[in-house]
Design an enzyme around this catalytic site. Structure first.
Site, PDB file in Angstrom:
ATOM      1  N   TYR A  66       0.827  -1.202   0.000  1.00  0.00           N
ATOM      2  CA  TYR A  66       0.000   0.000   0.000  1.00  0.00           C
ATOM      3  C   TYR A  66       0.865   1.258   0.000  1.00  0.00           C
ATOM      4  O   TYR A  66       1.871   1.317   0.707  1.00  0.00           O
ATOM      5  CB  TYR A  66      -0.909   0.020   1.234  1.00  0.00           C
ATOM      6  CG  TYR A  66      -1.820   1.216   1.249  1.00  0.00           C
ATOM      7  CD1 TYR A  66      -2.966   1.226   0.467  1.00  0.00           C
ATOM      8  CD2 TYR A  66      -1.511   2.354   1.990  1.00  0.00           C
ATOM      9  CE1 TYR A  66      -3.796   2.331   0.440  1.00  0.00           C
ATOM     10  CE2 TYR A  66      -2.341   3.465   1.960  1.00  0.00           C
ATOM     11  CZ  TYR A  66      -3.478   3.448   1.188  1.00  0.00           C
ATOM     12  OH  TYR A  66      -4.289   4.546   1.164  1.00  0.00           O
ATOM     13  N   TRP A  96       1.150   5.632  -1.784  1.00  0.00           N
ATOM     14  CA  TRP A  96       0.837   6.605  -2.833  1.00  0.00           C
ATOM     15  C   TRP A  96       1.892   6.683  -3.924  1.00  0.00           C
ATOM     16  O   TRP A  96       1.670   7.293  -4.960  1.00  0.00           O
ATOM     17  CB  TRP A  96       0.620   7.983  -2.206  1.00  0.00           C
ATOM     18  CG  TRP A  96      -0.810   8.235  -1.898  1.00  0.00           C
ATOM     19  CD1 TRP A  96      -1.607   7.524  -1.046  1.00  0.00           C
ATOM     20  CD2 TRP A  96      -1.640   9.261  -2.465  1.00  0.00           C
ATOM     21  NE1 TRP A  96      -2.876   8.051  -1.031  1.00  0.00           N
ATOM     22  CE2 TRP A  96      -2.921   9.125  -1.883  1.00  0.00           C
ATOM     23  CE3 TRP A  96      -1.428  10.289  -3.366  1.00  0.00           C
ATOM     24  CZ2 TRP A  96      -3.986   9.975  -2.205  1.00  0.00           C
ATOM     25  CZ3 TRP A  96      -2.485  11.132  -3.675  1.00  0.00           C
ATOM     26  CH2 TRP A  96      -3.749  10.968  -3.111  1.00  0.00           C
TER      27      TRP A  96
HETATM   28  N1  LIG Z   1      -2.386   8.369  12.299  1.00  0.00           N
HETATM   29  C1  LIG Z   1      -2.764   8.435  11.025  1.00  0.00           C
HETATM   30  N2  LIG Z   1      -2.161   7.657  10.114  1.00  0.00           N
HETATM   31  C2  LIG Z   1      -2.537   7.734   8.812  1.00  0.00           C
HETATM   32  C3  LIG Z   1      -3.547   8.621   8.388  1.00  0.00           C
HETATM   33  C4  LIG Z   1      -4.176   9.421   9.389  1.00  0.00           C
HETATM   34  O1  LIG Z   1      -5.106  10.209   9.090  1.00  0.00           O
HETATM   35  N3  LIG Z   1      -3.737   9.319  10.673  1.00  0.00           N
HETATM   36  N4  LIG Z   1      -3.891   8.698   7.061  1.00  0.00           N
HETATM   37  C5  LIG Z   1      -3.668   7.523   6.260  1.00  0.00           C
HETATM   38  C6  LIG Z   1      -3.852   7.744   4.840  1.00  0.00           C
HETATM   39  S1  LIG Z   1      -5.338   8.490   4.379  1.00  0.00           S
HETATM   40  C7  LIG Z   1      -2.972   7.326   3.915  1.00  0.00           C
HETATM   41  S2  LIG Z   1      -3.406   7.396   2.249  1.00  0.00           S
HETATM   42  C8  LIG Z   1      -1.686   6.748   4.283  1.00  0.00           C
HETATM   43  C9  LIG Z   1      -0.539   7.160   3.337  1.00  0.00           C
HETATM   44  O2  LIG Z   1       0.538   6.314   3.498  1.00  0.00           O
HETATM   45  P1  LIG Z   1       1.615   6.088   2.327  1.00  0.00           P
HETATM   46  O3  LIG Z   1       0.962   6.207   0.988  1.00  0.00           O
HETATM   47  O4  LIG Z   1       2.338   4.837   2.618  1.00  0.00           O
HETATM   48  O5  LIG Z   1       2.563   7.349   2.554  1.00  0.00           O
HETATM   49  P2  LIG Z   1       3.634   8.015   1.585  1.00  0.00           P
HETATM   50  O6  LIG Z   1       4.518   8.844   2.454  1.00  0.00           O
HETATM   51  O7  LIG Z   1       2.947   8.706   0.463  1.00  0.00           O
HETATM   52  O8  LIG Z   1       4.465   6.774   1.062  1.00  0.00           O
HETATM   53  C10 LIG Z   1       4.914   6.664  -0.228  1.00  0.00           C
HETATM   54  C11 LIG Z   1       6.349   6.148  -0.206  1.00  0.00           C
HETATM   55  O9  LIG Z   1       6.724   5.845  -1.548  1.00  0.00           O
HETATM   56  C12 LIG Z   1       8.033   6.355  -1.780  1.00  0.00           C
HETATM   57  N5  LIG Z   1       8.130   6.596  -3.234  1.00  0.00           N
HETATM   58  C13 LIG Z   1       7.764   7.688  -3.936  1.00  0.00           C
HETATM   59  N6  LIG Z   1       8.003   7.500  -5.242  1.00  0.00           N
HETATM   60  C14 LIG Z   1       8.525   6.263  -5.364  1.00  0.00           C
HETATM   61  C15 LIG Z   1       8.951   5.497  -6.480  1.00  0.00           C
HETATM   62  O10 LIG Z   1       8.907   5.916  -7.638  1.00  0.00           O
HETATM   63  N7  LIG Z   1       9.404   4.229  -6.229  1.00  0.00           N
HETATM   64  C16 LIG Z   1       9.452   3.717  -4.976  1.00  0.00           C
HETATM   65  N8  LIG Z   1       9.896   2.470  -4.829  1.00  0.00           N
HETATM   66  N9  LIG Z   1       9.071   4.435  -3.897  1.00  0.00           N
HETATM   67  C17 LIG Z   1       8.608   5.679  -4.096  1.00  0.00           C
HETATM   68  C18 LIG Z   1       8.131   7.593  -0.952  1.00  0.00           C
HETATM   69  O11 LIG Z   1       9.481   7.925  -0.694  1.00  0.00           O
HETATM   70  C19 LIG Z   1       7.347   7.176   0.304  1.00  0.00           C
HETATM   71  O12 LIG Z   1       8.185   6.600   1.265  1.00  0.00           O
HETATM   72  O13 LIG Z   1      -1.363   7.111   5.624  1.00  0.00           O
HETATM   73  C20 LIG Z   1      -2.387   6.759   6.532  1.00  0.00           C
HETATM   74  N10 LIG Z   1      -1.918   6.921   7.894  1.00  0.00           N
HETATM   75  N1  LIG Z   2      -1.349  18.474   2.159  1.00  0.00           N
HETATM   76  C1  LIG Z   2      -1.801  17.215   2.161  1.00  0.00           C
HETATM   77  N2  LIG Z   2      -3.016  16.945   1.617  1.00  0.00           N
HETATM   78  C2  LIG Z   2      -3.500  15.690   1.635  1.00  0.00           C
HETATM   79  C3  LIG Z   2      -2.760  14.601   2.153  1.00  0.00           C
HETATM   80  C4  LIG Z   2      -1.485  14.902   2.728  1.00  0.00           C
HETATM   81  O1  LIG Z   2      -0.785  14.018   3.232  1.00  0.00           O
HETATM   82  N3  LIG Z   2      -1.049  16.203   2.708  1.00  0.00           N
HETATM   83  N4  LIG Z   2      -3.270  13.317   2.104  1.00  0.00           N
HETATM   84  C5  LIG Z   2      -4.350  13.064   1.163  1.00  0.00           C
HETATM   85  C6  LIG Z   2      -5.041  11.807   1.456  1.00  0.00           C
HETATM   86  S1  LIG Z   2      -4.294  10.356   1.006  1.00  0.00           S
HETATM   87  C7  LIG Z   2      -6.288  11.763   1.998  1.00  0.00           C
HETATM   88  S2  LIG Z   2      -7.063  10.267   2.226  1.00  0.00           S
HETATM   89  C8  LIG Z   2      -7.006  12.985   2.378  1.00  0.00           C
HETATM   90  C9  LIG Z   2      -7.568  12.824   3.788  1.00  0.00           C
HETATM   91  O2  LIG Z   2      -8.612  13.664   4.028  1.00  0.00           O
HETATM   92  P1  LIG Z   2      -9.125  13.788   5.521  1.00  0.00           P
HETATM   93  O3  LIG Z   2      -9.076  12.486   6.193  1.00  0.00           O
HETATM   94  O4  LIG Z   2     -10.442  14.453   5.488  1.00  0.00           O
HETATM   95  O5  LIG Z   2      -8.016  14.786   6.095  1.00  0.00           O
HETATM   96  P2  LIG Z   2      -7.458  15.041   7.569  1.00  0.00           P
HETATM   97  O6  LIG Z   2      -6.617  16.261   7.435  1.00  0.00           O
HETATM   98  O7  LIG Z   2      -6.804  13.844   8.107  1.00  0.00           O
HETATM   99  O8  LIG Z   2      -8.737  15.354   8.438  1.00  0.00           O
HETATM  100  C10 LIG Z   2      -9.553  16.486   8.178  1.00  0.00           C
HETATM  101  C11 LIG Z   2      -9.959  17.108   9.481  1.00  0.00           C
HETATM  102  O9  LIG Z   2     -10.920  16.326  10.173  1.00  0.00           O
HETATM  103  C12 LIG Z   2     -10.950  16.789  11.496  1.00  0.00           C
HETATM  104  N5  LIG Z   2     -11.399  15.731  12.385  1.00  0.00           N
HETATM  105  C13 LIG Z   2     -10.689  14.709  12.896  1.00  0.00           C
HETATM  106  N6  LIG Z   2     -11.477  13.927  13.669  1.00  0.00           N
HETATM  107  C14 LIG Z   2     -12.702  14.488  13.645  1.00  0.00           C
HETATM  108  C15 LIG Z   2     -13.953  14.145  14.244  1.00  0.00           C
HETATM  109  O10 LIG Z   2     -14.101  13.153  14.942  1.00  0.00           O
HETATM  110  N7  LIG Z   2     -14.991  14.961  13.973  1.00  0.00           N
HETATM  111  C16 LIG Z   2     -14.890  16.065  13.187  1.00  0.00           C
HETATM  112  N8  LIG Z   2     -15.978  16.788  12.966  1.00  0.00           N
HETATM  113  N9  LIG Z   2     -13.724  16.411  12.626  1.00  0.00           N
HETATM  114  C17 LIG Z   2     -12.655  15.625  12.835  1.00  0.00           C
HETATM  115  C18 LIG Z   2      -9.545  17.208  11.843  1.00  0.00           C
HETATM  116  O11 LIG Z   2      -9.554  18.460  12.498  1.00  0.00           O
HETATM  117  C19 LIG Z   2      -8.860  17.224  10.506  1.00  0.00           C
HETATM  118  O12 LIG Z   2      -8.079  18.376  10.291  1.00  0.00           O
HETATM  119  O13 LIG Z   2      -6.133  14.113   2.364  1.00  0.00           O
HETATM  120  C20 LIG Z   2      -5.361  14.188   1.163  1.00  0.00           C
HETATM  121  N10 LIG Z   2      -4.728  15.470   1.106  1.00  0.00           N
HETATM  122 MO   LIG Z   3      -5.406   8.603   2.026  1.00  0.00          MO
END
Ligand SMILES: Nc1nc2c(c(=O)[nH]1)N[C@H]1C(S)=C(S)[C@@H](COP(=O)(O)OP(=O)(O)OC[C@H]3O[C@@H](n4cnc5c(=O)[nH]c(N)nc54)[C@H](O)[C@@H]3O)O[C@H]1N2
Ligand SMILES: Nc1nc2c(c(=O)[nH]1)N[C@H]1C(S)=C(S)[C@@H](COP(=O)(O)OP(=O)(O)OC[C@H]3O[C@@H](n4cnc5c(=O)[nH]c(N)nc54)[C@H](O)[C@@H]3O)O[C@H]1N2
Ligand SMILES: [Mo]
Length: 769
Positions: A116, A118
């Site tokens: 998993y 991005w």
């Molecule tokens: N506590 C908490 N944890 C969360 C979340 C949260 O809200 N709270 N949000 C979650 C969500 S929504 C998501 S989507 C995940 C994201 O989690 P990930 O998608 O695992 O996070 P990234 O840092 O985007 O990881 C991508 C990795 O790929 C590497 N990479 C980039 N380009 C390349 C390439 O061309 N080749 C290779 N081999 N590697 C490459 C980058 O260096 C990086 O280490 O995290 C989740 N974790």
């Molecule tokens: N700059 C930047 N943008 C991103 C990403 C990133 O890593 N960096 N990740 C991308 C990815 S993979 C995803 S999936 C999306 C995620 O999109 P989201 O999951 O919506 O993004 P978050 O910033 O984790 O959360 C949005 C807000 O929800 C609020 N929140 C948390 N818990 C609660 C709750 O129980 N109730 C209410 N009402 N609010 C709450 C928090 O204040 C938080 O700032 O973002 C994407 N966009």
């Molecule tokens: Mo995500």
């Protein structure tokens, strides 16, 4: 390259998940310019320059000493050991041998290849697609993962209650409709601009700020429900209702209750378009359990006064209301409930299917939501067929590795965890995305072999046995495409590979050769030939639609191609509203399901047959009196390029910044700029504190993405000195239905850190010998 001489600077087009741009190298320095047509470009692009040649990059193949000396097998030294550099041919031979051993002894079921993550924006060198294609075509399959960390709960519940999940986020209420039609936008969890900066595959136009401004200018009211005031931008001029995190379902129930007892619910809509209302209404009115879910009931649960709830409900009646629910709400215990209840609230108001009204689930969470879809398909690398077929819900990885053979519930089934021997990761960072990292370390200690392709020394790479250096996007050619951005980008190569780094594709091709399946994996194509091949699908679709269809050479020379887009027609819910019999939703009944026979039939108490308030197991208490919101970072995408300038500049004293209310800080003798220790039963991390009245008292916020940096890697539960919140979060599924990630919320205590400040070592390469 002529552009590295300093005499002739040529900006070349490229793209990333956080924006389309052009770049050049002048006097050895990378210059980055956002796409000129982007009305609201973002600074995440400024992570590239310092990252490109940063010592945190992986320069050559490495093998962990213990694995090399003792061979494959469980080993708690992962993440604590040193590395031995190895030449490419030797390391590929070694890995080829190990893959053969695993396949002969255990078959494809011994490999976890979910991988998993991005990765990067280009659609050919997309590492996750590359690894899946490799395992399918050259290895015989793998144990996969399903769903995402983003929407683990929503993507499972939505098909039972509303229809197609992808359509809900990508073909529903658009920003154009918000700008033109919405009277009230009620945003649970807000729609922070930082989040919409990002869109998988690339984005050339950031439209959210402008759309909110336009709606506001027209008189639309934005109401933000959530713990952080910054979750809606100033342009929205929002009212802020700061509820207790994790209580939105109770708040929505009380809104619906208020509407129902005042007779303000849309009976006609509920009769015609939904099933199960009477069943739900019994629960709502307390006929089943003696407890009406009214505003007085919800006030102490949500921390919002009964009067505020009642007033809000009345203001929603008779207006064009859009209810949005951020992904974040479902990344928590019982995350299915706010997703379902948000839909019920929008249905109660009779708004689903109206322009600018109804249910905009996850609108604003990612830049490709709320946008028009492209009318032609883009390039995608075919992944081949996985003949093995076994999978886990993605966030159950540590459970799987720690409990082979154990049973678990998922989506109405009882399933069994496989026994994994080899884990192979490319393009993701589980030490970023997974919860309870100390537990994850134990889980990774169980396998025979952990292989990671990385461009930088993430904690995941540091825990691997074999680390293969991957190029980063700037070092290769690709095509940038996202299904909802009109610009397809010819991503030119900007720089030569760092050190000995190779493209994931070339690494997999060399391994496929060692497994006797090179042709099946490569189909005889070079990277450039693949780009031409993948482009052909778009070219053909353009021609069929009578649009200008430049050939690959013309596209490449032009640097980008503007694609036709589909009309903004409101998607399946508009059609359903117009004629529910002719256009039923793809739910079991064809209607919006307020009670689901299917979900009820699964018999899992953690997700009953209608939305309900299910009190969480984890609540603030002695030892951990504060909620921790671990949300997305503003200054990077997840953990990517955390060592870049923009991400580093936003840190304080080298550490990630945690936001805290002055009242909570004063009670603990904490001042703005102090380094604090956040801790709970699972672990502890440091962060530098920023005091703000823009957060609900009782809540601390620490974004994800600062690289895990154990003070003493030899410890079982080391202090993370850099500020990775996942040492604190809980590794438990949302419910037996979806088993989604619950990383957004946990509970902690905070104290001023009085000791000597430990150095940050996350970006130093590991020890080698
Ligand atoms: N506590 C908490 N944890 C969360 C979340 C949260 O809200 N709270 N949000 C979650 C969500 S929504 C998501 S989507 C995940 C994201 O989690 P990930 O998608 O695992 O996070 P990234 O840092 O985007 O990881 C991508 C990795 O790929 C590497 N990479 C980039 N380009 C390349 C390439 O061309 N080749 C290779 N081999 N590697 C490459 C980058 O260096 C990086 O280490 O995290 C989740 N974790
Ligand atoms: N700059 C930047 N943008 C991103 C990403 C990133 O890593 N960096 N990740 C991308 C990815 S993979 C995803 S999936 C999306 C995620 O999109 P989201 O999951 O919506 O993004 P978050 O910033 O984790 O959360 C949005 C807000 O929800 C609020 N929140 C948390 N818990 C609660 C709750 O129980 N109730 C209410 N009402 N609010 C709450 C928090 O204040 C938080 O700032 O973002 C994407 N966009
Ligand atoms: Mo995500």
């Amino acid at each position: 390259m002529s552009n590295e001489t300093g005499s002739k600077i040529e900006f070349r087009p490229h793209s990333s998940h956080w924006g389309v741009f052009s770049a050049a190298i002048r006097d050895g320095e990378l210059l980055v310019r956002p796409h000129p047509a982007d009305p609201d470009p973002n600074d995440l692009l400024q992570n590239f320059p310092a990252a490109l040649r940063h010592p945190a990059r992986v320069a050559q193949p490495m093998v962990r000493r213990g694995w090399l000396e003792r061979g494959p097998g469980p080993d708690s030294r992962r993440g604590r050991d040193e590395f031995v550099p190895m030449a490419w041919d030797a390391v590929l031979d070694l890995l080829g041998q190990e893959l053969r051993r695993i396949r002969e002894r255990y078959g494809p079921g011994g490999v976890f290849g979910g991988s998993y993550g991005w990765s990067s924006a280009g659609r050919f060198h997309h590492a996750q697609s590359q690894i899946h294609r490799f395992l399918n075509t050259a290895f015989g399959g793998y144990v996969a993962s399903v769903n995402s960390y983003s929407s683990g709960a929503a993507s499972v519940i939505v098909p039972y209650i509303l229809g197609n999940y992808e359509e809900l986020t990508k073909h529903n209420v658009t920003w154009e409709q918000v700008a033109a039609h919405s009277d009230v936008v009620l945003a649970f969890g807000g729609m922070a601009l930082k989040n919409a900066m990002v869109a998988g595959g690339g984005i050339s136009e950031h439209v959210e700020r402008g759309a909110m401004q336009a709606a506001r200018d027209r008189g639309c009211d934005f109401i933000l429900v959530g713990p952080l005031r910054s979750d809606l931008p100033e342009e929205a001029g929002a009212e802020w209702i700061a509820n207790i995190p994790g209580t939105d379902t109770a708040l929505m129930l009380a809104l619906v209750h208020t509407l129902v007892v005042a007779g303000l619910h849309d009976r006609e809509f509920l009769d015609r378009y939904t099933v199960g209302w009477p069943n739900f209404e019994r629960y709502l009115l307390g006929k089943a359990d003696g407890q009406p879910k009214d505003a007085d009931w919800a006030a102490p649960i949500t921390g919002v006064s009964a009067e505020t709830i009642r007033n809000l409900a009345r203001r929603l009646h008779g207006r064009r209301v859009l209810v949005t629910v951020a992904h974040a709400l479902q990344r928590a215990e019982h995350g299915e409930q706010p997703v379902w209840m948000g839909a019920v609230l929008a249905a109660t108001l009779g708004q689903i299917g109206l322009p600018g009204g109804g249910y905009g689930y996850a609108l604003g969470a990612i830049g490709y939501y709320g946008r028009r879809a492209n009318a032609v398909p883009g390039p995608t690398l075919p992944q081949g067929r996985n003949r093995h077929g076994n999978f886990i819900p993605v966030a159950r990885i540590a459970d799987m590795l720690l409990n082979p053979g154990a049973e678990y519930r998922y989506n109405g089934q009882t399933r069994t965890y496989p026994e994994i021997r080899l884990v192979y990761w490319a393009g993701g960072n589980p030490f970023h995305h997974h919860q309870d990292l100390n537990r994850l370390r134990q889980a990774f200690a169980r396998v025979d072999t952990l292989v990671v392709h990385e461009l930088a020394w993430t904690a995941t790479a540091r825990h691997a046995d074999i680390v293969l250096p991957a190029t980063m996007t700037l070092e290769r050619e690709d095509i940038g495409y996202s299904s909802h951005d009109p610009l397809m980008v010819a991503m030119h190569r900007i720089a030569e590979p760092y050190g000995e780094a190779r493209d994931d594709y070339d690494i997999f091709a060399a391994l496929a050769r060692r497994l006797g399946s090179e042709e099946a994996f490569t189909e005889g194509r070079s990277s450039r030939e693949w780009l031409r091949h993948l482009y052909a699908r778009t070219e053909q679709a353009l021609r069929e639609q009578g649009c200008p269809a430049p050939d690959f050479e013309a596209f490449w020379a032009a640097g980008s191609l503007r694609l036709p887009q589909a009309p903004d027609d409101g998607g399946p819910w508009r059609a359903f509203r117009e004629d529910p019999d002719a256009n039923p939703l793809p739910t079991p009944s064809g209607r919006i399901e307020i009670f689901s026979e299917t979900v009820a039939g699964f018999g899992d108490a953690s997700c009953p047959g209608h939305p309900a308030w299910l009190p969480p197991e984890e609540v603030p208490g002695p030892g951990a009196p504060l909620h921790l919101v671990a949300n997305q970072p503003a200054t990077r995408l997840h953990s990517q390029l955390d060592f870049g300038d923009h991400s580093s500049a936003a840190k304080r004293r080298g550490r990630e910044v945690a936001a805290m209310h002055p009242v909570d800080a004063a009670a603990r003798g904490i001042a703005d700029g102090d380094v604090i220790r956040l801790f709970n039963v699972r672990g502890a991390c440091l962060a530098t504190v920023r005091l703000t009245a823009g957060i609900r008292p009782g809540v601390v916020q620490l974004p994800t993405g600062a690289w895990y940096d154990p003070e003493d890697p030899q410890d079982d539960r080391p202090l993370c000195v850099h500020g990775n919140p996942n040492v604190l979060t809980r590794d438990a599924g949302t419910s037996a239905l979806a088993q989604g990630c619950t990383g957004q919320l946990t509970v902690v205590e905070a104290e001023r850190f009085a000791g000597n400040l430990p150095p940050i070592r996350a970006f130093e390469p590991p020890l080698t010998s």
